[in-house]
Write a protein that holds these residues in place. Structure first.
Motif, short mmCIF file in Angstrom:
data_model
loop_
_atom_site.label_atom_id
_atom_site.label_comp_id
_atom_site.label_asym_id
_atom_site.label_seq_id
_atom_site.Cartn_x
_atom_site.Cartn_y
_atom_site.Cartn_z
N THR A 69 0.84 -1.21 0.00
CA THR A 69 0.00 0.00 0.00
C THR A 69 0.87 1.25 0.00
O THR A 69 0.56 2.23 -0.69
N ALA A 70 1.97 1.21 0.76
CA ALA A 70 2.92 2.33 0.73
C ALA A 70 3.48 2.52 -0.67
O ALA A 70 3.63 3.66 -1.15
N GLU A 71 3.78 1.42 -1.36
CA GLU A 71 4.30 1.52 -2.72
C GLU A 71 3.26 2.12 -3.67
O GLU A 71 3.60 2.93 -4.54
N MET A 72 1.99 1.72 -3.49
CA MET A 72 0.93 2.32 -4.31
C MET A 72 0.83 3.81 -4.00
O MET A 72 0.62 4.64 -4.90
N GLY A 73 1.00 4.17 -2.73
CA GLY A 73 0.97 5.58 -2.35
C GLY A 73 2.14 6.35 -2.94
O GLY A 73 1.98 7.51 -3.36
N GLU A 74 3.30 5.72 -2.99
CA GLU A 74 4.46 6.37 -3.61
C GLU A 74 4.15 6.69 -5.07
O GLU A 74 4.43 7.81 -5.55
N LEU A 75 3.57 5.73 -5.77
CA LEU A 75 3.24 5.94 -7.18
C LEU A 75 2.17 7.03 -7.33
O LEU A 75 2.27 7.88 -8.22
N ALA A 76 1.19 7.01 -6.45
CA ALA A 76 0.15 8.04 -6.50
C ALA A 76 0.75 9.42 -6.25
O ALA A 76 0.41 10.40 -6.94
N GLY A 77 1.64 9.52 -5.26
CA GLY A 77 2.27 10.80 -4.96
C GLY A 77 3.09 11.32 -6.13
O GLY A 77 3.05 12.52 -6.45
N TRP A 78 3.82 10.41 -6.79
CA TRP A 78 4.59 10.82 -7.96
C TRP A 78 3.68 11.35 -9.07
O TRP A 78 3.95 12.38 -9.68
N MET A 79 2.58 10.63 -9.33
CA MET A 79 1.68 11.04 -10.41
C MET A 79 1.00 12.36 -10.09
O MET A 79 0.78 13.19 -10.99
N LEU A 80 0.67 12.60 -8.83
CA LEU A 80 0.10 13.88 -8.44
C LEU A 80 1.11 15.00 -8.62
O LEU A 80 0.76 16.11 -9.02
N PHE A 81 2.37 14.71 -8.32
CA PHE A 81 3.42 15.70 -8.58
C PHE A 81 3.51 16.01 -10.07
O PHE A 81 3.55 17.17 -10.48
N ASP A 82 3.52 14.97 -10.89
CA ASP A 82 3.58 15.18 -12.34
C ASP A 82 2.35 15.92 -12.84
O ASP A 82 2.41 16.63 -13.84
N GLY A 83 1.24 15.77 -12.13
CA GLY A 83 0.02 16.49 -12.47
C GLY A 83 -0.05 17.88 -11.87
O GLY A 83 -1.08 18.57 -12.01
N LEU A 84 1.03 18.31 -11.19
CA LEU A 84 1.11 19.62 -10.53
C LEU A 84 0.03 19.80 -9.46
O LEU A 84 -0.36 20.94 -9.15
#
Length: 306
Positions: A69-84
């Motif tokens: 779940t932490a790994e899924m959160g890491e990926l979500a956080g990265w994508m939100l960053f890329d989405g500004l």
């Protein structure tokens, strides 16, 4: 015995399914950009968090479930960053970090914090980005490839803050650590921090320092490397950075080549951060006398982003 209608408990198969979903999401991100995938990733992260909160899991998989779940959160956080979506990215990073620590997954805490340094830089929290980056770059217990990544994060925030000597020194140290190669201590996720990633940051760092002519061959090399490995999102953002640098440096021929190459990508890629870089490039090109091919390509990009 489970009562009729009761939700099934997450087990080892559930953990494997989450791992598989992360792999699929990452591949889609590489080919389409985060904008096409982020809602599904965030939904999967929230669903897994809900399973943990309600205790709907087999006790034996608790740590594995926290870790994935932490790994899924890491990926979500990265994508939100890329989405500004920087405020939301910081919130998700904090949640993922708590889960990684609860699972005892030190490698994932490094990954999440490396992303948080990016988010802090992007949102202007330079002091916090420097604190995170320096702490892990200077910790001898951290594997050298991971330390190189944090040193790179340090270089980029110093560049954004206008500290040119400090930024170039930090980048040189990152490159020296990177050149040592991967070791058995490096986490599995560090595979993506490769030569293309390093040279792309070398070029973007020089753009942030206003050294546009120096950036051109570096960003050109990053574009070619991304073409070779088929990583379309990387190709998209490196091309955007190259267009910005070429227009700033007055290299009209290079700007024309890369603008024409970007046009067909616009309908297939969804990355707010890349689009932000393209808008920056368009602002540099505004009012400039350009050959018709470049003018047409820039106008097409402008219309697509409007």
């Amino acid at each position: 015995m489970r009562e009729p209608g009761a939700a099934a408990s997450a087990d080892a198969d559930s953990v494997e399914a989450l791992h598989a979903a992360i792999g699929r999401f990452a591949r889609l991100d590489a080919q389409l950009g985060s904008g096409a995938v982020a809602p599904s990733v965030l939904q999967s992260f929230r669903a897994a968090q809900q399973v943990l909160r309600t205790g709907r899991y087999v006790r034996a998989v608790r740590r594995d479930l926290q870790a994935v779940t932490a790994e899924m959160g890491e990926l979500a956080g990265w994508m939100l960053f890329d989405g500004l979506r920087l405020t939301q990215a910081r919130r998700i990073n904090a949640e993922a970090l708590l889960l990684a620590r609860a699972a005892g997954d030190t490698a994932m805490t490094w990954f999440v914090l490396s992303n948080e340094a990016l988010v802090c830089t992007g949102s202007g929290h330079y002091g916090e980005a420097l604190r995170i980056s320096r702490h892990f770059a200077e910790d001898p217990r951290v594997p050298r490839r991971v330390r190189a990544l944090f040193r790179l994060r340090q270089a980029r925030v110093l560049g954004h803050a206008g500290n040119e000597p400090g930024a170039l020194r930090a980048f040189e140290r990152a490159g020296a650590m990177f050149s040592d190669g991967l070791s058995s201590r490096d986490p599995a996720w560090s595979w993506w921090f490769d030569e293309r990633e390093l040279v792309g940051h070398a070029g973007s760092l020089r753009v942030s320092l206003g050294r546009h002519a120096e950036a051109l061959p570096l960003l050109g090399a990053a574009v070619e490397a991304a073409r070779d490995d088929g990583y379309r999102w990387a190709l998209y953002i490196h091309r955007a950075a190259l267009l910005d640098a070429a227009l700033a440096a007055g290299d009209i021929a290079e700007a024309e080549r890369v603008a024409v190459a970007i046009v067909p990508m616009l309908e297939r890629m969804y990355s707010a951060r890349t689009e932000h870089r393209l808008r920056h490039a368009l602002a540099r090109g505004a009012g400039r006398r350009c050959p018709s091919t470049l003018s047409d390509a820039l106008e097409h990009i402008r219309r697509r982003l409007s």
